[in-house]
Design an enzyme around this catalytic site. Structure first.
Site, PDB file in Angstrom:
ATOM      1  N   ASP A   1      19.391  -1.237  -8.411  1.00 57.98           N
ATOM      2  CA  ASP A   1      18.355  -1.141  -8.200  1.00 57.98           C
ATOM      3  C   ASP A   1      17.445  -1.125 -10.099  1.00 57.98           C
ATOM      4  OD1 ASP A   1      15.957   0.377  -7.545  1.00 57.98           O
ATOM      5  OD2 ASP A   1      16.648   0.226  -5.921  1.00 57.98           O
TER       6      ASP A   1
ATOM      7  N   SER B   1      12.264  -0.554   1.589  1.00 59.34           N
ATOM      8  CA  SER B   1      13.512  -0.078   0.185  1.00 59.34           C
ATOM      9  C   SER B   1      13.383   1.040   0.863  1.00 59.34           C
ATOM     10  CB  SER B   1      12.177   0.255  -0.574  1.00 59.34           C
ATOM     11  OG  SER B   1      12.204  -0.980  -1.471  1.00 59.34           O
TER      12      SER B   1
ATOM     13  N   HIS C   1      12.691   3.676  -9.479  1.00 57.43           N
ATOM     14  CA  HIS C   1      13.299   3.051  -7.439  1.00 57.43           C
ATOM     15  C   HIS C   1      14.246   3.937  -7.355  1.00 57.43           C
ATOM     16  CE1 HIS C   1      13.718   0.631  -4.807  1.00 57.43           C
ATOM     17  NE2 HIS C   1      12.185   0.367  -4.482  1.00 57.43           N
TER      18      HIS C   1
END
Length: 369
Positions: free
Chosen positions: A103, A332, A141
């Site tokens: 990520d 996600s 994120h």
């Protein structure tokens, strides 16, 4: 990334309309998710000064909403509600199982601290050229996903596998940019280093997708995830947020060897209490999401000064101690939740192969429409 950011007052999404007739929802893996919408990895997070959990949730500074108020909003799912919705309220916590989070990086905010909770792996991002930025999440994120997977005692509760340890494999830069070749190299690194220093990496969480149109049997990224699967690593991939606008899962979710994940959100009118939102990709009826997990309006760790926090301030809230959280929706977060569920299964039954984990998640699921 397969997410989009939400504002605090409502749970609306920014992505296309979807249409899913029926989809399996993992009984042991229903979870809430934060969302972001970026062509690469997206999330709301920050730099090394970012905050995570804890505090009494009273008030925020500079007009930022109070996390206490946000958690009281019926549209918001706490991490505890995610875990409970996945029927993960049992003794197993994912202890001893390593989850590689490919990520934008992971910052050790509250809930992601402690000895060996997060180990830095490879950094293939464009940020890695700067020693001060290497491994750190400037986008947000990755840290947000990490808390969904394995957050422990955050202000929003526990992640799905609070006992699991995380391997930080950074590919996304501070603005979310990432190249497919970086993701492929990251997967190859995880395969080669899955047992280094006792990491015991059994799961890859990949909240990333491309719109590649070629057959998965010819696609390099699809080949990379399949190679990990064949080496005994469960690969959990976000299915996409394109809804019915695109009758195809994102790549590499289209590879049938991985666990492709769609999203759900709470629905009091549904017999199961969940529904598949319009923005969760349905695909073509041949290769659909394998399972779905809650991905709507999830409150998880945020990072002060991160790209997402600065770009979407209305999606953030603060605790009384100044720790930042972000609320969003997307596949996600759903994928992160299922990755946590896989870790829980593998703690309880470490002999399971990736195929067996996928079968158990599918066969124990209930139907969500």
């Amino acid at each position: 990334m397969q997410t989009h950011i939400e504002t605090m007052p409502a749970g609306t999404t920014w992505l296309g309309v979807t249409w899913i007739q029926r989809c399996a929802a993992v009984a042991v893996a229903l979870a809430v998710i934060m969302a972001m919408a970026s062509p690469a990895l997206a999330a709301k997070g920050g730099n090394g000064n970012g905050g995570g959990g804890g505090g009494d949730g009273s008030g925020g500074s500079s007009g930022t909403a109070s996390c206490t108020d946000v958690l009281a909003d019926s549209h918001t799912l706490s991490l505890d509600e995610v875990r409970a919705g996945m029927n993960a309220n049992y003794a197993a916590t994912g202890g001893g199982v390593g989850v590689a989070v490919i990520d934008t990086g992971i910052n050790q905010v509250e809930g992601l601290t402690g000895r060996d909770k997060v180990a830095d792996g490879l950094d293939l991002s464009f940020d890695a050229l700067d020693d001060n930025l290497r491994h750190r999440d400037l986008h947000g994120h990755g840290t947000n996903m990490a808390a969904v997977i394995a957050g422990n005692n955050t202000a929003s509760g526990d992640g799905v596998a609070p006992g699991a340890h995380l391997i930080n494999v950074k590919v996304g830069a501070g603005d979310g940019t990432v190249d497919v070749s970086q993701v492929i190299a990251a997967i190859d690194w995880v395969i080669a280093n899955r047992n280094i220093n006792g990491s015991n990496i059994r799961v890859i969480s990949l909240s990333y997708g491309t719109d590649a149109s070629q057959d998965y049997r010819l696609d390099p990224l699809a080949h990379a995830v399949e190679n990990a699967w064949r080496h005994g690593i469960v690969v959990v991939v976000a299915g996409g947020n394109e809804g019915r606008n695109v009758a195809r899962l994102a790549n590499p979710a289209l590879n049938p060897y991985v666990i492709a994940v769609g999203a759900t959100e709470p629905d009091s009118s549904s017999p199961m209490g969940w529904r598949v939102p319009n923005w969760s990709s349905k695909a073509d009826g041949m290769r659909n999401p394998d399972v779905v997990a809650p991905g709507g309006s999830v409150l998880s760790a945020g990072l002060v000064g991160s790209y997402l926090a600065d770009t979407y301030p209305d999606a953030t809230c603060e605790t009384g101690q100044g720790d930042l959280y972000l609320r969003g929706s997307g596949t996600s977060q759903a994928a992160a939740a299922v990755a946590g569920a896989a870790a829980v299964l593998l703690e309880d039954r470490p002999e399971l192969t990736p195929d067996q984990v996928k079968y158990l998640l599918n066969s124990t699921a209930t139907t969500v429409t």
